[in-house]
Design an enzyme around this catalytic site. Sequence first.
Site, PDB file in Angstrom:
ATOM      1  N   ARG A 280      28.423  24.187 -27.465  1.00 50.12           N
ATOM      2  CA  ARG A 280      27.278  25.770 -26.901  1.00 50.12           C
ATOM      3  C   ARG A 280      26.525  24.154 -27.150  1.00 50.12           C
ATOM      4  NH1 ARG A 280      24.670  28.651 -29.616  1.00 50.12           N
ATOM      5  NH2 ARG A 280      26.463  29.504 -30.508  1.00 50.12           N
TER       6      ARG A 280
ATOM      7  N   TYR B  34      17.957  32.180  -1.050  1.00 51.98           N
ATOM      8  CA  TYR B  34      19.154  32.200  -1.841  1.00 51.98           C
ATOM      9  C   TYR B  34      18.877  33.880  -1.693  1.00 51.98           C
ATOM     10  CZ  TYR B  34      23.451  33.249  -3.413  1.00 51.98           C
ATOM     11  OH  TYR B  34      24.903  33.291  -4.348  1.00 51.98           O
TER      12      TYR B  34
ATOM     13  N   ASP C 275      13.855  25.333  -5.927  1.00 48.07           N
ATOM     14  CA  ASP C 275      14.563  24.944  -6.284  1.00 48.07           C
ATOM     15  C   ASP C 275      15.925  23.905  -4.672  1.00 48.07           C
ATOM     16  OD1 ASP C 275      18.067  24.945  -4.954  1.00 48.07           O
ATOM     17  OD2 ASP C 275      17.516  27.489  -5.630  1.00 48.07           O
TER      18      ASP C 275
ATOM     19  N   LYS D  89      27.380  22.908  -4.935  1.00 45.95           N
ATOM     20  CA  LYS D  89      27.261  22.391  -4.044  1.00 45.95           C
ATOM     21  C   LYS D  89      27.260  21.530  -4.084  1.00 45.95           C
ATOM     22  CE  LYS D  89      26.449  26.591  -2.717  1.00 45.95           C
ATOM     23  NZ  LYS D  89      25.976  27.204  -4.465  1.00 45.95           N
TER      24      LYS D  89
HETATM   25  O1  P1T Z   1      25.874  30.005  -6.573  1.00 43.36           O
HETATM   26  P1  P1T Z   1      25.357  29.359  -7.557  1.00 43.36           P
HETATM   27  O2  P1T Z   1      26.301  28.205  -7.801  1.00 43.36           O
HETATM   28  O3  P1T Z   1      24.827  30.159  -9.239  1.00 43.36           O
HETATM   29  O4  P1T Z   1      23.854  28.725  -7.223  1.00 43.36           O
HETATM   30  C1  P1T Z   1      23.130  29.476  -6.785  1.00 43.36           C
HETATM   31  C2  P1T Z   1      21.971  29.240  -5.880  1.00 43.36           C
HETATM   32  C3  P1T Z   1      21.105  28.863  -6.343  1.00 43.36           C
HETATM   33  N1  P1T Z   1      19.888  28.445  -4.364  1.00 43.36           N
HETATM   34  C4  P1T Z   1      20.689  28.252  -3.492  1.00 43.36           C
HETATM   35  C5  P1T Z   1      19.743  27.488  -2.816  1.00 43.36           C
HETATM   36  C6  P1T Z   1      21.522  28.758  -3.441  1.00 43.36           C
HETATM   37  O5  P1T Z   1      22.148  28.464  -1.947  1.00 43.36           O
HETATM   38  C7  P1T Z   1      22.789  29.112  -4.081  1.00 43.36           C
HETATM   39  C8  P1T Z   1      24.677  29.615  -4.187  1.00 43.36           C
HETATM   40  N2  P1T Z   1      24.422  30.048  -2.302  1.00 43.36           N
HETATM   41  C9  P1T Z   1      25.532  29.864  -2.130  1.00 43.36           C
HETATM   42  C10 P1T Z   1      26.523  30.106  -2.891  1.00 43.36           C
HETATM   43  C11 P1T Z   1      25.295  30.374  -0.749  1.00 43.36           C
HETATM   44  O6  P1T Z   1      26.618  30.262   0.038  1.00 43.36           O
HETATM   45  O7  P1T Z   1      24.666  30.345   0.033  1.00 43.36           O
END
Ligand code: P1T
Length: 381
Positions: free
Chosen positions: A47, A99, A171, A196
């Site tokens: 961890r 988001y 972000d 992503k």
């Molecule tokens: O899903 P996660 O890995 O927890 O990430 C969150 C997140 C953070 N910032 C941005 C700009 C994002 O687009 C996302 C997650 N977005 C999607 C799942 C979506 O379909 O837009």
Amino acid sequence: MAGFETLAIHAGQPPDRSTGAVVPAIHLSTTFAQAGVGNHQGFEYSRSGNPTRSALEACVAALEGARHGSAFSSGLAAEDAVLRLLAPGDHVVVGDNVYGGTYRLLAQVHAHVGIAFSSVRLDDPAAVGAAWRPETKMLWIETPSNPILRIANISALGDVAHAHGGMLVVDNTFATPYLQRPLALGADVVVHSTTKYLGGHSDVVGGFVATSDDVIASRISTLQNSVGAVPSPFDCYLLLRGVKTLAVRMDRHCANAARVADALGAHPAVDTVYYPGLPTHPGHATAAAQMRGFGGMVSFTVRGGEAVALAVAAATELFTLAESLGAVESLIEHPHRMTHASVAGSPLAVDPALLRLSVGLEDVDDLLADLERALGVAGGR
Ligand code: P1T
């Protein structure tokens, strides 16, 4: 310093000294032997630190031009760690297009522990300055933003945040470090959903925090270990593998998205196209100045409102109807009911006629044919 593509393939992952393996091992061990108490080889417990994760952290930090990087088990876990830098009574100014999960994290989690926030349009830095309160500590932006690809001027907003003694968090999920390096433009912290483009193959959920500020980095690493939202070694391996091809994937994502944006712009069933590569996009000049390319995301509204949007989303075949983005396969989604359902009724609400495309790496002519057919089937003309 080595170029981006070289760093993506080699940073943090030299051939293994004992075996010569050119691919980092997936170190599943949860614990590491110590010769005497405190006498170890840099790892104690997985961890707190794991060799596969360390390779990933060094690699993505190098890509962002950051001195430090911490990997998390999701993008939201990474965001949560950054928001935990704040204390009760502090305030965050957030862009008014982000988001849905980011909004939910602010509104339903951090607001409950006394972190207030307000949203503001980011295209006018003076308006952002006006939204600043004495207790504001952080400006949180996405550029390009999710889902309507607004562009914010990172260096101008960094100046606003710093003039008020605050920090700028970017972000960088939609752009990736290949297209945009926020720290070099004045941001203090970069966050990612590595789920992503960095992963790139829809098979790993992850997050990342990069910074060159030693104090912030030390706090983030304490949070990573204390809260424990760490990615598994296998997830780290998948991300290292994905990142190696990031540059070539992004080049093709950008090229395919530009073709899709042009085609949508010429289609009679389409109302507005949101793509920063279009010269008509209000953020085009800023995007051209701060990005290497305009990215693989394209959003658009259809004439006829939500019913037509839902019909188009159901009618595409190559564009799979699904949340998420940034992988090799193309996706379509309806932000109002899917990724941004949690912002309904808030100042961040999105147009129900909006559809968002993650333009993948298929043959672009096949993608254009799929959209053309779906827009026709949906009765858009
Ligand atoms: O899903 P996660 O890995 O927890 O990430 C969150 C997140 C953070 N910032 C941005 C700009 C994002 O687009 C996302 C997650 N977005 C999607 C799942 C979506 O379909 O837009």
